[in-house]
Design a protein around this motif. Structure first.
Motif, PDB file in Angstrom:
ATOM      1  N   ILE A 232       0.834  -1.198   0.000  1.00  0.00           N
ATOM      2  CA  ILE A 232       0.000   0.000   0.000  1.00  0.00           C
ATOM      3  C   ILE A 232       0.870   1.249   0.000  1.00  0.00           C
ATOM      4  CG2 ILE A 232      -1.740   1.315   1.299  1.00  0.00           C
ATOM      5  CD1 ILE A 232      -2.818  -1.207   0.054  1.00  0.00           C
ATOM      6  N   ALA A 233       0.459   2.266  -0.751  1.00  0.00           N
ATOM      7  CA  ALA A 233       1.126   3.566  -0.763  1.00  0.00           C
ATOM      8  C   ALA A 233       0.130   4.639  -0.333  1.00  0.00           C
ATOM      9  CB  ALA A 233       1.666   3.874  -2.159  1.00  0.00           C
ATOM     10  N   LEU A 234       0.604   5.635   0.410  1.00  0.00           N
ATOM     11  CA  LEU A 234      -0.228   6.757   0.856  1.00  0.00           C
ATOM     12  C   LEU A 234      -0.008   7.928  -0.092  1.00  0.00           C
ATOM     13  CD1 LEU A 234       0.462   6.574   4.706  1.00  0.00           C
ATOM     14  CD2 LEU A 234      -1.406   5.524   3.415  1.00  0.00           C
ATOM     15  N   VAL A 235      -0.978   8.161  -0.975  1.00  0.00           N
ATOM     16  CA  VAL A 235      -0.850   9.181  -2.024  1.00  0.00           C
ATOM     17  C   VAL A 235      -1.615  10.435  -1.626  1.00  0.00           C
ATOM     18  CG1 VAL A 235      -1.261   9.700  -4.457  1.00  0.00           C
ATOM     19  CG2 VAL A 235      -0.630   7.383  -3.762  1.00  0.00           C
ATOM     20  N   GLU A 236      -0.963  11.587  -1.788  1.00  0.00           N
ATOM     21  CA  GLU A 236      -1.606  12.868  -1.491  1.00  0.00           C
ATOM     22  C   GLU A 236      -2.307  13.385  -2.744  1.00  0.00           C
ATOM     23  OE1 GLU A 236       1.194  15.572   0.154  1.00  0.00           O
ATOM     24  OE2 GLU A 236       1.379  14.471   2.049  1.00  0.00           O
ATOM     25  N   ARG A 237      -3.626  13.630  -2.603  1.00  0.00           N
ATOM     26  CA  ARG A 237      -4.432  14.125  -3.725  1.00  0.00           C
ATOM     27  C   ARG A 237      -5.409  15.167  -3.216  1.00  0.00           C
ATOM     28  NH1 ARG A 237      -6.289   8.225  -6.112  1.00  0.00           N
ATOM     29  NH2 ARG A 237      -4.384   7.707  -7.282  1.00  0.00           N
TER      30      ARG A 237
END
Length: 732
Positions: A232-237
């Motif tokens: 899992i990756a924590l992506v900022e959007r």
């Protein structure tokens, strides 16, 4: 008027050739070159199959075929030979045995098979062993029916072996180990040695099981690399943080990496400052400090601070994926030693079969000796002819060597390259970005009438906002020293001379010594200081404040921290070194003296190529180390081209090996790894042939029989595999 024939050719050139369908199977139970050969022979016989590639190291079979060939047909052929088909993890690039898409991870990571004792081989071995123990008890309780009990025990293990033997023969491999085993066991029963036949079958199954476990350990060393990347990756959007699968990370995305998390993709730090543990990827035990603009790798572990990282490579192209993919390809590129062993084994087995037949028949026919004793000896020789230990001796060591290197950032593209590395006698290094960091660093701040801190502060104020490498060096030095950078007014660049601005009411200029001499007269002492710094190969910028000389800032592309130790390590291995660079003679000479090597400077790419050819003509085996496009011709011409980490894609593609983490000492480690691997191969071949030679003599003399023969072959297979696996634990 245009020639219609040319027009027709041009029209044909615009027609795209449809891609040939490709199916990739994950195969269990494929542990050596003999296994691979059986699969290749069988699959190639299928109508519509155009090409077959087998990688024993990764347990994969890739088939290019026509549309009418289905993955199920391919899987059926492989399973008929006694191998298993594993289910892949998701992906999207190729089809698996069920026709579903199969991606980069699915190509080398399979579900299941984590508990080897639950597999089909293990259950068959346990069943055969249990039947053999039961037969022994029956023979003690009722001796008359003992032979029948041993016959039944033998059948438990031999029936599956015989089925595989006849399938292999039907598909083009008559001299398989299974066929030799079947003939020997049936022959032993025919001469009244049912007890030995059952024992030999059981020992054969044990040997296969041990061989599979050992090969699985080597394969897991590469498959395990993929587990370093988090799922899992924590992506900022748009001001929020979303969790997405790491394999779906797009290039350019910004990810947040919390303390203790693994970094989900290759990227550049855009915010944050902290230490990152790169040991899982590079083997480096000391964490590295990372700050803005520093590069980070997928799978490395963030320390105690939050980092924001801009992703620069997709999941298929990150460092770990590239290493896994290239190592898989490399394991298919055979060394000359491996090719020789394969050719030898193809001749060796039929010859041993012929010798066994002669031993079994000639003495009874020509001398009138009893048939039973000589048939027994012939059957034992037949088992000695099993080529498994010999065939696996070389590829097991090469696969372990490639895997050991990959886990430490030493990417070697194939057995042929690995073999050649051990014979290298001369290493030719590029300078910039190879022996050096590839970027200038401030080495000296010399004040005149001011403090060193003031000089650095004013120089940084002038360079603020510039992206020039020298400006970045000044700003990095100021940041590292904690020096304040005051705002500058009326800043302007003076083409070819330097920069000027007004800072805190003071008129400043920072530029070359020649441009500074036009503004202020340097004293003899000041000019001497400039000259001394220049003679050290440094670029000198002169700071002028209100018409007076305020100080000097000297910069140079410094050698990598381990460059001196790396060159010394090469010399300790008996390898000579030389520097080939396009830089000026003075700068090259200073760096070369620091490192204790000979420089060849002011070279064009064709000059470097010519020098490599000169050294080869003089009898040297040359490795060329470089990182740029200008190194590509020499990298290709050298006996081994080694690309330095962080280099251009051209260098990485042209080279036969790559030092992924930019350590000069890794070149020596790579050569040492090659020599260790070749030493392991020689030991393995000696073990395999030595045991067979001893058993051949003792069998003819009547000292040993069937079960020692199969035990020795099993033992040799396990010994050479275990010896190869030692390379995985070697510290390099």
């Amino acid at each position: 008027m245009a020639d219609p024939r040319i027009a027709a050719v041009e029209d044909l050139a615009t027609i795209e050739t449809p891609p040939v369908p490709s199916t990739r199977l994950l195969v269990s139970g494929m542990d050596c070159g003999s296994c691979a050969g059986k699969i290749v022979n069988a699959v190639r016989r299928l109508p519509g199959v155009e090409d077959v590639e087998v990688s024993v190291g990764t347990g994969t079979v890739t088939v290019r075929h026509r549309d009418d060939v289905t993955p199920a047909m391919l899987a059926g052929t492989v399973t008929a030979l006694g191998f298993g088909i594993e289910a892949p993890k998701g992906g999207t690039s190729e089809t698996d045995a069920t026709g579903r898409p199969m991606g980069a991870e699915g190509a080398h990571a399979a579900e299941g098979n984590s508990t080897w004792w639950r597999g089909g081989r293990s259950l068959l071995t346990i069943a055969c062993g249990g039947a053999l123990a039961a037969a022994f008890l029956v023979s003690q309780a009722a001796p008359r029916i003992g032979p029948y009990a041993f016959l039944a025990a033998m059948a438990v293990g031999l029936v599956p072996i015989a089925r595989r033997a006849f399938a292999a023969a039907r598909f083009g491999t008559p001299f398989s180990i299974e066929m030799l085993m079947t003939v020997a066991a049936v022959g032993a029963v025919c001469i009244g040695a049912a007890e030995e036949a059952a024992t030999v079958v059981f020992l054969f199954l044990v040997g296969e099981l041990l061989e599979g476990v050992a090969a699985g350990r080597a394969r897991a060393s590469i498959r395990g690399l993929t587990d370093l990347v988090p799922r899992i990756a924590l992506v900022e959007r748009d001001g929020r943080i979303d969790e997405i699968p790491a394999e779906d990370l797009p290039v350019g995305a910004t990810v947040m990496v919390r303390p203790g998390d693994r970094i989900p993709g290759d990227g550049v730090v855009i915010e944050g400052d902290g230490e990152v543990d790169e040991a899982p990827v590079t083997g480096e035990s000391v964490p590295k400090r990372k700050t803005v603009d520093d590069i980070v790798f997928a799978g490395t572990i963030n320390g105690l601070s939050v980092l924001r990282v801009r992703v620069t490579a997709s999941a298929r192209d990150n460092t770990i994926a590239r290493v896994v993919r290239l190592v898989e390809e490399a394991q298919n590129a055979k060394a000359s030693t491996e090719r020789f062993i394969e050719r030898f084994s193809r001749l060796y087995t039929p010859v041993v079969v012929a010798v066994a037949a002669m031993v079994a028949t000639m003495p009874p026919l020509l001398l009138g000796d009893p048939w039973g004793a000589w048939v027994y000896k012939g059957l034992a020789i037949l088992l000695i002819g099993c080529p498994c230990a010999l065939v696996i001796s070389t590829p097991a060591a090469i696969a372990a060597g490639l895997s050991a290197g990959a886990r430490r950032g030493l990417l070697i593209k194939g057995g042929a390259v690995l073999e050649t590395l051990g014979t290298v006698t001369m290493v030719a290094f590029d300078k910039t970005g190879t022996l050096t960091e590839g970027r200038p660093l401030v080495t000296d701040v010399v004040p005149f009438g001011r403090s060193e801190r003031d000089v650095l502060s004013l120089a940084a104020a002038l360079e603020a906002g510039s992206n020039h490498p020298l400006a970045r060096a000044v700003l990095a030095k100021a940041s590292g020293a904690g020096v304040p950078v005051p705002p500058a007014a009326q800043a302007r660049a003076l083409a070819g001379k330097g920069v000027a601005a007004r800072v805190g009411g003071t008129d400043l200029f920072l530029g070359s010594p020649q441009a500074a001499a036009e503004r202020v007269e340097l004293s003899q002492d000041q000019a001497s200081r400039v000259g001394a710094l220049t003679d050290e190969g440094k670029t000198v910028s002169v700071l002028i404040a209100d018409g007076a000389l305020a100080g000097l800032v000297a910069m140079r592309d410094e050698p990598r921290p381990d460059a001196v130790a790396g060159i010394a390590a090469l010399r300790a291995l008996g390898v000579d070194v030389v520097m080939l660079t396009g830089d000026n003679r003075r700068t090259a000479g200073v760096i070369a003296r620091t490192l204790g090597m000979t420089p060849r400077a002011e070279l064009l790419p064709e000059d470097k190529l010519g020098i490599v050819h000169e050294m080869q003509a003089a009898g040297a085996v040359v490795a060329k180390v470089g990182d740029g496009i200008n190194d590509a011709p020499a990298l290709a011409a050298a006996d081994v081209g080694i690309a330095m980490g962080g280099g251009t894609d051209v260098a990485l593609e042209t080279a036969g090996a790559a030092v992924l983490h930019g350590r000069v000492a890794d070149v020596a480690r790579m050569i040492d790894l090659s020599r260790r691997t070749m030493g392991t191969i020689r030991a393995n071949v000696a073990i395999a042939l030595g045991l067979k030679g001893v058993l051949l003599g003792t069998t003819v003399l009547g000292i040993t029989g069937l079960w020692p023969a199969i035990l020795a072959d099993t033992g040799a297979t396990v010994l050479v595999t275990a010896n190869a696996l030692r390379l995985l634990r070697t510290r390099i």
